[in-house]
Design an enzyme around this catalytic site. Sequence first.
Site, PDB file in Angstrom:
ATOM      1  NE  ARG A  46     -42.843  38.100  -8.794  1.00 42.22           N
ATOM      2  CZ  ARG A  46     -41.795  37.281  -8.679  1.00 42.22           C
ATOM      3  NH1 ARG A  46     -40.821  37.548  -7.860  1.00 42.22           N
ATOM      4  NH2 ARG A  46     -41.713  36.187  -9.391  1.00 42.22           N
ATOM      5  CE1 TYR A  87     -43.406  37.616 -17.703  1.00 39.24           C
ATOM      6  CE2 TYR A  87     -44.111  36.589 -15.649  1.00 39.24           C
ATOM      7  CZ  TYR A  87     -43.654  36.483 -16.950  1.00 39.24           C
ATOM      8  OH  TYR A  87     -43.453  35.237 -17.503  1.00 39.24           O
TER       9      TYR A  87
HETATM   10  P1  NAD Z   1     -36.846  34.703 -22.726  1.00 37.11           P
HETATM   11  O1  NAD Z   1     -36.615  36.059 -22.141  1.00 37.11           O
HETATM   12  O2  NAD Z   1     -35.670  33.815 -22.915  1.00 37.11           O
HETATM   13  O3  NAD Z   1     -37.588  34.822 -24.124  1.00 37.11           O
HETATM   14  C1  NAD Z   1     -38.468  35.847 -24.456  1.00 37.11           C
HETATM   15  C2  NAD Z   1     -38.197  36.244 -25.898  1.00 37.11           C
HETATM   16  O4  NAD Z   1     -39.109  37.288 -26.270  1.00 37.11           O
HETATM   17  C3  NAD Z   1     -36.786  36.814 -26.092  1.00 37.11           C
HETATM   18  O5  NAD Z   1     -36.199  36.224 -27.221  1.00 37.11           O
HETATM   19  C4  NAD Z   1     -37.019  38.300 -26.282  1.00 37.11           C
HETATM   20  O6  NAD Z   1     -36.014  38.916 -27.060  1.00 37.11           O
HETATM   21  C5  NAD Z   1     -38.389  38.307 -26.939  1.00 37.11           C
HETATM   22  N1  NAD Z   1     -39.111  39.568 -26.765  1.00 37.11           N
HETATM   23  C6  NAD Z   1     -39.278  40.297 -25.627  1.00 37.11           C
HETATM   24  N2  NAD Z   1     -40.029  41.388 -25.888  1.00 37.11           N
HETATM   25  C7  NAD Z   1     -40.336  41.337 -27.220  1.00 37.11           C
HETATM   26  C8  NAD Z   1     -41.060  42.196 -28.078  1.00 37.11           C
HETATM   27  N3  NAD Z   1     -41.638  43.330 -27.651  1.00 37.11           N
HETATM   28  N4  NAD Z   1     -41.162  41.846 -29.388  1.00 37.11           N
HETATM   29  C9  NAD Z   1     -40.584  40.712 -29.851  1.00 37.11           C
HETATM   30  N5  NAD Z   1     -39.869  39.878 -29.088  1.00 37.11           N
HETATM   31  C10 NAD Z   1     -39.750  40.194 -27.780  1.00 37.11           C
HETATM   32  O7  NAD Z   1     -37.940  34.000 -21.816  1.00 37.11           O
HETATM   33  P2  NAD Z   1     -38.512  32.507 -21.869  1.00 37.11           P
HETATM   34  O8  NAD Z   1     -38.186  31.887 -20.566  1.00 37.11           O
HETATM   35  O9  NAD Z   1     -38.118  31.828 -23.113  1.00 37.11           O
HETATM   36  O10 NAD Z   1     -40.082  32.797 -21.875  1.00 37.11           O
HETATM   37  C11 NAD Z   1     -40.851  32.712 -23.066  1.00 37.11           C
HETATM   38  C12 NAD Z   1     -42.320  32.960 -22.730  1.00 37.11           C
HETATM   39  O11 NAD Z   1     -42.774  32.008 -21.781  1.00 37.11           O
HETATM   40  C13 NAD Z   1     -42.573  34.344 -22.124  1.00 37.11           C
HETATM   41  O12 NAD Z   1     -43.762  34.867 -22.644  1.00 37.11           O
HETATM   42  C14 NAD Z   1     -42.710  34.049 -20.658  1.00 37.11           C
HETATM   43  O13 NAD Z   1     -43.554  34.995 -20.023  1.00 37.11           O
HETATM   44  C15 NAD Z   1     -43.328  32.658 -20.664  1.00 37.11           C
HETATM   45  N6  NAD Z   1     -43.013  31.934 -19.421  1.00 37.11           N
HETATM   46  C16 NAD Z   1     -41.767  31.436 -19.189  1.00 37.11           C
HETATM   47  C17 NAD Z   1     -41.504  30.779 -17.998  1.00 37.11           C
HETATM   48  C18 NAD Z   1     -40.146  30.179 -17.690  1.00 37.11           C
HETATM   49  O14 NAD Z   1     -39.967  29.620 -16.602  1.00 37.11           O
HETATM   50  N7  NAD Z   1     -39.177  30.218 -18.569  1.00 37.11           N
HETATM   51  C19 NAD Z   1     -42.510  30.649 -17.030  1.00 37.11           C
HETATM   52  C20 NAD Z   1     -43.747  31.199 -17.301  1.00 37.11           C
HETATM   53  C21 NAD Z   1     -44.009  31.821 -18.508  1.00 37.11           C
HETATM   54  N1  UDP Z   2     -33.863  32.889  -5.674  1.00 32.90           N
HETATM   55  C1  UDP Z   2     -32.838  32.636  -4.784  1.00 32.90           C
HETATM   56  N2  UDP Z   2     -31.564  32.889  -5.167  1.00 32.90           N
HETATM   57  C2  UDP Z   2     -31.243  33.367  -6.389  1.00 32.90           C
HETATM   58  C3  UDP Z   2     -32.295  33.622  -7.316  1.00 32.90           C
HETATM   59  C4  UDP Z   2     -33.588  33.381  -6.919  1.00 32.90           C
HETATM   60  O1  UDP Z   2     -33.070  32.184  -3.647  1.00 32.90           O
HETATM   61  O2  UDP Z   2     -30.039  33.567  -6.663  1.00 32.90           O
HETATM   62  C5  UDP Z   2     -35.252  32.580  -5.271  1.00 32.90           C
HETATM   63  C6  UDP Z   2     -36.265  33.691  -5.529  1.00 32.90           C
HETATM   64  O3  UDP Z   2     -36.324  34.590  -4.431  1.00 32.90           O
HETATM   65  C7  UDP Z   2     -37.553  32.893  -5.680  1.00 32.90           C
HETATM   66  C8  UDP Z   2     -37.092  31.574  -6.315  1.00 32.90           C
HETATM   67  O4  UDP Z   2     -35.689  31.511  -6.091  1.00 32.90           O
HETATM   68  O5  UDP Z   2     -38.120  32.619  -4.415  1.00 32.90           O
HETATM   69  C9  UDP Z   2     -37.368  31.503  -7.812  1.00 32.90           C
HETATM   70  O6  UDP Z   2     -36.878  32.691  -8.403  1.00 32.90           O
HETATM   71  P1  UDP Z   2     -36.849  32.906  -9.990  1.00 32.90           P
HETATM   72  O7  UDP Z   2     -36.406  34.311 -10.217  1.00 32.90           O
HETATM   73  O8  UDP Z   2     -36.081  31.814 -10.629  1.00 32.90           O
HETATM   74  O9  UDP Z   2     -38.364  32.721 -10.458  1.00 32.90           O
HETATM   75  P2  UDP Z   2     -39.767  33.284  -9.929  1.00 32.90           P
HETATM   76  O10 UDP Z   2     -39.591  34.036  -8.645  1.00 32.90           O
HETATM   77  O11 UDP Z   2     -40.260  34.130 -11.034  1.00 32.90           O
HETATM   78  O12 UDP Z   2     -40.565  32.049  -9.720  1.00 32.90           O
END
Ligand code: NAD
Ligand code: UDP
Length: 328
Positions: A144, A147
């Site tokens: 991980r 990221y």
């Molecule tokens: P997502 O994967 O749906 O969206 C990410 C977008 O970024 C995609 O459209 C992808 O094509 C684009 N992308 C990836 N690499 C790129 C690059 N090099 N250049 C241009 N575009 C690029 O994910 P999301 O859930 O919409 O997340 C959006 C942001 O929020 C991310 O930065 C993510 O780390 C952050 N975030 C999301 C969550 C969540 O739960 N969804 C939680 C924490 C942080």
């Molecule tokens: N998880 C699960 N079953 C699934 C997918 C995810 O039990 O089919 C669990 C995973 O191990 C984690 C939690 O759900 O403990 C959230 O996972 P997710 O990938 O949604 O987000 P993140 O781990 O990044 O918070």
Amino acid sequence: MHLQQRILVTGGAGFLGSHLCERLLAQGADVLCADNFFTGTRNNIEHLLDHKHFELTRHDVTFPLYVEVDEIYNLACPASPIHYQRDPVQTTKTSVHGAINMLGLAKRVKAKILQASTSEVYGDPNVHPQPEQYWGHVNPVGPRSCYDEGKRCAETLFFDYWRQHKLRIKVARIFNTYGPRMHPNDGRVVSNFIIQALLGRDLTVYGDGTQTRSFCYVDDLIDGLMKLMATKDQITGPINIGNPIEFSMLELAATVIEMTGSRSRVVHRSLPENDPRQRRPDISRAQEVLSWTPRTQLKEGLIRTIAYFEKLLKENDVRAILATDQVT
Ligand code: NAD
Ligand code: UDP
């Protein structure tokens, strides 16, 4: 003279980005969406393409971008573990080079810039719930790390540009968010469970299912990001944005089964390496500084998300959705 706010959303074709573009347009801004479609799709923003204040550009943020904008929301980065671990070197580059390029752009055009950071900067936390002052418990060399450490380095860059170049920065630490337009096959727990339940397949709980997460509905999250962007210049964050109500994965599975009326059962699979045991935001700072608090109850958000996936499965060949990974 351009009076309308010109706003760049990187990652604008993704799950969160597409909702953000929609909301910014509704507010009357000119929106430029930059995305390389690594995990995002044109489908997510198809309904915006004819909007006269919306512009789409295919661009990878690891390369410089030359545009004139007033605000930048830097969301570009794959967010689900399956996607960000597919090409980990590119994930780190996206976070780090992407931040450098977007901060450089903000510096040149004097734009305000917001970083979509993450609760993953806390790693597998040994402080619970997580306040912003907590420095985290992160493995720098695990699966991980591309990221987590990429996002941590991006935060460092934001704060150094703020200290060194007086940039107007905002850092939001986003906790698990769900809602319509999540990828059907990105392996995140909410989308996995809903699709499995709708298809009558077993719900795959990893480990014993006692690990916890706190789930924020997308509309609440976008409210939080926009409120943070609108704060006075001295407010930089980092600010946690997420829902503080915590559920175990077993509770989530039971709720999804009940709400879909599915006959699916729970099966256990091995827990991924470095999977955080628990996660819940301390949102006192967001409540105080942004007067923000999430409003959508899990069940209410799940109703809308289940409806989205039901429609998706009805309109598309299920096998095609699940077999073809959307990552290009
Ligand atoms: P997502 O994967 O749906 O969206 C990410 C977008 O970024 C995609 O459209 C992808 O094509 C684009 N992308 C990836 N690499 C790129 C690059 N090099 N250049 C241009 N575009 C690029 O994910 P999301 O859930 O919409 O997340 C959006 C942001 O929020 C991310 O930065 C993510 O780390 C952050 N975030 C999301 C969550 C969540 O739960 N969804 C939680 C924490 C942080
Ligand atoms: N998880 C699960 N079953 C699934 C997918 C995810 O039990 O089919 C669990 C995973 O191990 C984690 C939690 O759900 O403990 C959230 O996972 P997710 O990938 O949604 O987000 P993140 O781990 O990044 O918070």
